[in-house]
Structures are given as C-alpha cells and as structure tokens.
Design an enzyme around this catalytic site. Structure first.
Site, short mmCIF file in Angstrom:
data_model
loop_
_atom_site.label_atom_id
_atom_site.label_comp_id
_atom_site.label_asym_id
_atom_site.label_seq_id
_atom_site.Cartn_x
_atom_site.Cartn_y
_atom_site.Cartn_z
N LYS A 289 -51.85 -37.71 30.40
CA LYS A 289 -52.62 -36.87 29.48
C LYS A 289 -51.91 -35.53 29.28
O LYS A 289 -51.74 -35.07 28.16
CB LYS A 289 -54.04 -36.68 30.04
CG LYS A 289 -54.93 -35.85 29.14
CD LYS A 289 -56.35 -35.81 29.66
CE LYS A 289 -57.15 -34.77 28.86
NZ LYS A 289 -58.52 -34.64 29.29
N GLU B 233 -45.90 -36.46 39.79
CA GLU B 233 -45.57 -37.85 40.15
C GLU B 233 -45.01 -38.61 38.96
O GLU B 233 -43.98 -39.29 39.05
CB GLU B 233 -46.84 -38.58 40.63
CG GLU B 233 -47.41 -38.09 41.94
CD GLU B 233 -48.45 -36.98 41.77
OE1 GLU B 233 -48.38 -36.25 40.75
OE2 GLU B 233 -49.30 -36.84 42.67
N GLY C 199 -59.31 -37.97 31.87
CA GLY C 199 -58.34 -38.94 32.39
C GLY C 199 -59.01 -40.21 32.92
O GLY C 199 -58.60 -41.33 32.60
N ARG C 200 -60.06 -40.04 33.72
CA ARG C 200 -60.70 -41.22 34.34
C ARG C 200 -61.62 -41.95 33.37
O ARG C 200 -62.25 -42.94 33.76
CB ARG C 200 -61.42 -40.80 35.62
CG ARG C 200 -62.36 -39.63 35.47
CD ARG C 200 -62.77 -39.06 36.82
NE ARG C 200 -63.58 -37.86 36.67
CZ ARG C 200 -63.12 -36.63 36.52
NH1 ARG C 200 -61.81 -36.42 36.51
NH2 ARG C 200 -63.92 -35.60 36.42
N GLU D 283 -64.10 -38.31 41.86
CA GLU D 283 -63.49 -37.17 41.15
C GLU D 283 -64.52 -36.55 40.18
O GLU D 283 -64.49 -35.35 39.93
CB GLU D 283 -62.23 -37.62 40.39
CG GLU D 283 -61.32 -36.46 40.03
CD GLU D 283 -59.96 -36.89 39.48
OE1 GLU D 283 -59.86 -37.19 38.29
OE2 GLU D 283 -58.98 -36.91 40.25
N HIS E 282 -64.02 -60.41 56.67
CA HIS E 282 -63.16 -60.61 57.85
C HIS E 282 -62.46 -59.32 58.24
O HIS E 282 -61.46 -59.35 58.96
CB HIS E 282 -62.16 -61.73 57.57
CG HIS E 282 -62.86 -63.03 57.29
ND1 HIS E 282 -63.26 -63.89 58.28
CD2 HIS E 282 -63.31 -63.56 56.13
CE1 HIS E 282 -63.89 -64.93 57.75
NE2 HIS E 282 -63.94 -64.74 56.43
N LYS F 65 -52.06 -29.48 44.62
CA LYS F 65 -50.87 -29.53 43.75
C LYS F 65 -50.12 -28.20 43.82
O LYS F 65 -48.89 -28.15 43.91
CB LYS F 65 -51.28 -29.77 42.30
CG LYS F 65 -51.83 -31.14 42.00
CD LYS F 65 -52.09 -31.25 40.49
CE LYS F 65 -52.95 -32.44 40.15
NZ LYS F 65 -53.35 -32.48 38.75
O1 F6P Z 1 -55.83 -36.27 39.96
C1 F6P Z 1 -55.97 -35.28 39.03
C2 F6P Z 1 -55.70 -35.76 37.65
O2 F6P Z 1 -55.74 -34.66 36.81
C3 F6P Z 1 -56.64 -36.85 37.17
O3 F6P Z 1 -57.84 -36.36 36.72
C4 F6P Z 1 -55.82 -37.53 36.14
O4 F6P Z 1 -56.33 -38.77 35.80
C5 F6P Z 1 -54.49 -37.58 36.86
O5 F6P Z 1 -54.41 -36.34 37.52
C6 F6P Z 1 -53.29 -37.80 35.99
O6 F6P Z 1 -53.16 -36.80 35.02
P1 F6P Z 1 -52.23 -36.98 33.76
O7 F6P Z 1 -52.74 -38.12 32.98
O8 F6P Z 1 -52.31 -35.69 33.04
O9 F6P Z 1 -50.84 -37.27 34.26
#
Ligand code: F6P
Length: 543
Positions: free
Chosen positions: A206, A212, A266-267, A352, A383, A511
């Site tokens: 987003k 990452e 995002g979620r 979240e 199990h 972060k």
């Molecule tokens: O974990 C925090 C967060 O902002 C989530 O809400 C989001 O889904 C994720 O990081 C990834 O964010 P982006 O889509 O901006 O890479």
C-alpha cells in the site's frame, strides 16, 4: 462509554454472575429446544451458538448493545464514506470494492468511487487474460509460468490465504508463490525453484515503503537483472500500491501498476488490486464470485436485526466471553485443510484492528478489547493443543468452521472430518464427570483400584463455550462471504468498545526502533544510549 452502553454493560455484568454457575450440559438437559432457539441460518449457512454459555435473557441483553452503541448509525456512516478512521482522517470503504456497478454510487468526500473501482477491476481482468492466454511474454519471449507476490501483512495474508482456500479452483498451469518475510530464507527458497525467464513478480505494498517488501523486491530485482539484464524489469515486474510515484521510482512501468486508495485499509484490501495474485491463481471469474459473496454478506450485515445478524452475533458472543466471562483468547478451528491459513489472516484482521488501548476520544479504555486469536486446521490441532482446551483449566472459547461438502472429495474423508469436528464441540460442552468416568471404566472390566487411580485423569470439566459455523461448501462465493463476515464482526466490536479499528499505530514504534538499530548492527553507529540487553545482543551478534 456512553450512558446507554454503561447501563447495558452493568446489566450484563450482573447476568454473568448467574450464567457462570450454569453448566452447558445442564442447559441442554433442561431445554430440548436449545439448538433451534440458539442457531440462525443465512442462505444455506448455519451458525450454531447453542454451545455458548448464554441464556435467552442474556442474549436479549447482548442484542441491546447493538442499539446502545448505535451500530446502525455507524453502518450508515461507513456506507456514506464518512472518515470513520478518524485518527488517519480517512473513510473505510472496503465495501465499495465489492459493490456491483449497477447498484449505484458510493461517495467518498463527495465523489463517487465506483468508476475507479471498476476501472481497476477491468484492468486486472485484462492483465489476467494476457497472462493466462500466454500473450504476456517475458524478456526472452517465453510465457510466464510462475508468479511471485512480494508483500507483507495485508498485502500478503489475504491473497495467500485465499489462494490456499480456493486450491480446488486453481489455474492448471500457473503457479503462484508468496514471499513476505524479511528473512532471506523466504525469498531464497522460493527463487530456488524458479527460472527468471518465466517468472513474474508482483510487488504489493500500500505504502511502497515497507522495509520487508522493499528489501525482498530489491533482491528479486537483482536476481532477475543478473540473469536477464536491466531491460527485463518491465516484463517481469508489476506492482500494486496506492503510491504510484514510488512504484515508478522502483523502475516499474506505470502501465503495469495497479492502484487502490487510502480508504482501503491494508487488512481489508484483498478485494482490491491486492487480490491480483489470487486473480491469477484462480481466474477472474472466481474472483468476481468472491466479491459477490462478500457483497451478499455486506447486504445481510446492513439489513439483518441483531438477533439474526451473523457478524453481529459473533461480535456480541465474543464480547460476552471477553468482557463478562473473562476469556482472554479465542481458538479458531476450521475443519478444512484449505482454510488452514485463516487463523493467521484473522490474527491480523482482528488483533491489528481491535488490539487498542485508547477509545475514539483518546482516553484509556475501561474494558478489555480483542482477545488473542489463535488456531489451526482440525484435525491437526487435536493432536497438538486440544489437550489444553479440554483439561488445561483455561477458558478457551472455540469457533469451529466446517463445510457440508468437501472441496476435495476423497471417499471416506469428509464424514470422519465432520464426526471429529462435532465430537470436539460436544466433548467441550458436555465434559465427563468422575461418576461417568468411573462407571465407564468399571464397565470395561478394569479392577477397582485401577479405576480409582485412573478415573481422575480421564475426567473432563466441559463447559467450554463454542460456536460452529457450517457452510455449504468452500467456494469463491462462500469464502468471500466468510471473510466479509469477520470484517463486519470486527467493526461491530470496535463500535461497542468505542475504538478505531482502521488504524494501527501500535506497529509503528517497533519499525522506528529497527531503523535506529540497523546502522548500529551494520557497525556504522555506536551502541551508546542503548539498554544493556539490546547492546549485549548486538555485541553478541558481532563477536
Ligand atoms: O503491519 C503494519 C502494516 O502497516 C499493515 O497494516 C499492513 O498491512 C502492512 O504493514 C503492510 O503495509 P504495506 O502494504 O504498506 O507494505
């Protein structure tokens, strides 16, 4: 908490005292109609909450929370595109992403968002047709055989989970992979089986700044460029983001960028272009059915009264267990291998969204919010951790999900799967007393001393609350409805807890600290000012 809600909470607190003393097995023993009164249907779905520790009177009090918290008013605000994500000044309009074109406009800040939503869906459809039709060629002219989605959190969990859930509908020739973790092992193990010539990356973020995703994207780009050269990037990378300028900076052709909007959290973004890897995995028609299922659940949520409203009932029952019976967790137990990733997906959606400490006014909350969500596909969980649920002495409200029909019909499997699912909820409800256990052991011919020795180990307290959601089958439509059900459940809870479920400030601090520690770990900055543990750990890594 508003005065009406405070009064409703007080009445429920009072009711909890009495409800606690009634065992679930006695509730069933004294009420032959319990199942028919405490289960609801929607289309061909069934939600059985008769194994929850609630009486009809308590349910009526819980329904009262719906009005006291003004759930209908909040639904109206959501649908009107009001900035209900107030701490970020945004609307939360994921419902628009599955709103059919012929049903008219949805406004956000006075503008109809539907034309842009459908233009983007059309673009996804055209892209999928090119890939599936083998018209989209890589830099060497070969068709694409493997898609790698690079994203994390909401840009990964939804499409990843849905790709597994809809395995029965997968495109026969195209393989879709997911990479999320910053740990190089994730990307390296996926790339190990792939050829650059036939691989296409989707960079999904987003913000297009997430550490990452940006690191994995850079490494993937390096892998590709080393094999095929810089000019290959345009044929092997597409992106999904709300920040198209960042996408262009990465070197991705704007033609190959799919966008969505800041009013999509995002979620809550699976329904947007974030669903592109899913479209490629199962085809656009199935994606459309997923959207249709979600929209059908939206309509149900908007119109059904609290007593019949599936998202509402799940929300109210969890509020009961959390705020009045003292549960601090919920186990999600899908008796479906294909829904194996659902607990992980819902962990983000629920925790979240509703793991918050202040209310909508910024004041400390006077009640607990989202419980810890955990779980695993049945029967595997049986199990592993069910021992604790049965005899560990903790309150663990359980949510079972089962399908009447299997998505992979191997003879002999599905009946046993259902038998196990229903047996577990029965055992959790009923338990087994010392007298019953003793009688059973005696009847088996066991000697009296042995019976006395072993019976205590074989007793079960029961009275563990559970809900069972029975779906007709797992297909794109029912999956869409299921996920929308949970989105709205989270929304209802947030309304009653008076919190904003659409922000996530709690993930920012970690972060920030990671960015501060990186130069220290790289040896470019001193450890001064760090606490002794953090400094010690860094020193140990460097030595
Ligand atoms: O974990 C925090 C967060 O902002 C989530 O809400 C989001 O889904 C994720 O990081 C990834 O964010 P982006 O889509 O901006 O890479």
């Amino acid at each position: 908490m508003n005065p009406a809600l405070a009064t409703a909470f007080k009445a429920l607190k009072h009711a909890a005292g009495a409800e606690r003393s009634v065992h679930l097995r006695d509730r069933f023993a004294t009420d032959a109609q319990r199942f028919s009164r405490q289960s609801v249907s929607w289309n061909d779905w069934l939600l059985d909450y008769s194994k929850q520790r609630v009486s009809a009177q308590t349910m009526a009090l819980l329904h009262g929370l719906w009005q006291a918290a003004d759930v209908p008013g909040w639904i109206a605000r959501m649908r009107a595109g009001a900035p209900i994500n107030h701490s970020e000044g945004r609307a939360a309009l994921h419902i628009a992403l599955r709103h059919p074109a012929h049903k008219g406009p949805i406004l956000c800040a006075g503008r109809d968002v539907m034309p842009a939503v459908h233009a983007e869906l059309d673009k996804m459809q055209r892209f999928a047709a090119q890939i599936h039709g083998r018209h989209w060629r890589g830099a060497t002219g070969e068709p694409i055989t493997d898609i790698v989605n690079i994203g994390i959190g909401g840009s990964d969990l939804g499409p990843r989970m849905a790709t597994q859930a809809l395995a029965a509908f997968r495109h026969p020739e195209l393989k879709v992979h997911y990479v999320a973790n910053l740990d190089g092992a994730d990307l390296a193990t996926v790339l190990a089986g792939l050829q650059p010539r036939t691989t296409l990356f989707i960079i999904a973020s987003k913000t297009f700044t997430t550490q990452e995703t940006m690191q994995n994207a850079a490494s993937a780009r390096h892998w590709l460029v080393q094999a095929l050269g810089e000019t290959a990037v345009a044929r092997h990378f597409v992106a999904v983001s709300t920040h198209l300028a960042e996408v262009a900076r990465f070197g991705i052709d704007p033609e190959n960028a799919f966008s969505f909007w800041d009013w999509v959290g995002g979620r809550y973004s699976l329904w947007s272009a974030i669903g592109l890897p899913l479209v490629l995995a199962v085809g656009f028609d199935h994606f459309r059915q997923l959207l249709a299922g979600a929209h059908a659940m939206d309509e149900h949520f908007f119109s059904a009264p609290a007593a019949e409203n599936l998202p509402g009932l799940l929300a109210l029952l969890e509020i009961w267990n959390t705020n009045f019976l003292g549960a601090d967790n919920r186990a999600l137990l899908p008796y479906s291998q294909s829904l194996g990733l659902l607990p992980r997906y819902l962990q983000q959606l629920e925790m979240e969204s509703n793991g918050k400490q202040v209310d909508r006014q910024g004041l400390p909350l006077d009640c607990t919010t989202a419980p810890v969500l955990w779980g695993e596909a049945g029967t595997n969980g049986q199990h592993a951790f069910y021992q604790l649920i049965h005899q560990g002495g903790r309150l663990v409200p359980c949510e079972f999900i089962a399908c009447r029909q299997p998505d992979f019909a191997l003879p002999g499997h599905h009946e046993k799967l259902l038998a196990n699912c229903f047996a577990q909820s029965e055992a959790l409800m009923r338990g087994r007393t010392l007298a019953e256990t003793t009688a059973e052991l005696v009847a088996s011919g066991m000697a009296a001393e042995q019976v006395a020795l072993l019976a205590p180990y074989r007793c079960f307290p029961g009275n563990q609350p559970s809900t069972t959601l029975l779906l007709p089958r797992l297909d794109p439509f029912s999956l869409g409805a299921l996920l929308a059900l949970y989105e709205h459940k989270v929304f209802v809870q947030s309304i009653i807890w008076n919190i904003n479920p659409f922000d996530q400030w709690g993930v920012e601090y970690g972060k920030q600290l990671a960015n501060r520690l990186l130069p220290i770990i790289e040896g470019k900055a001193p450890t001064e000012g760090l606490d002794s543990s953090t400094a010690g750990l860094i020193a140990a890594c460097k030595s």
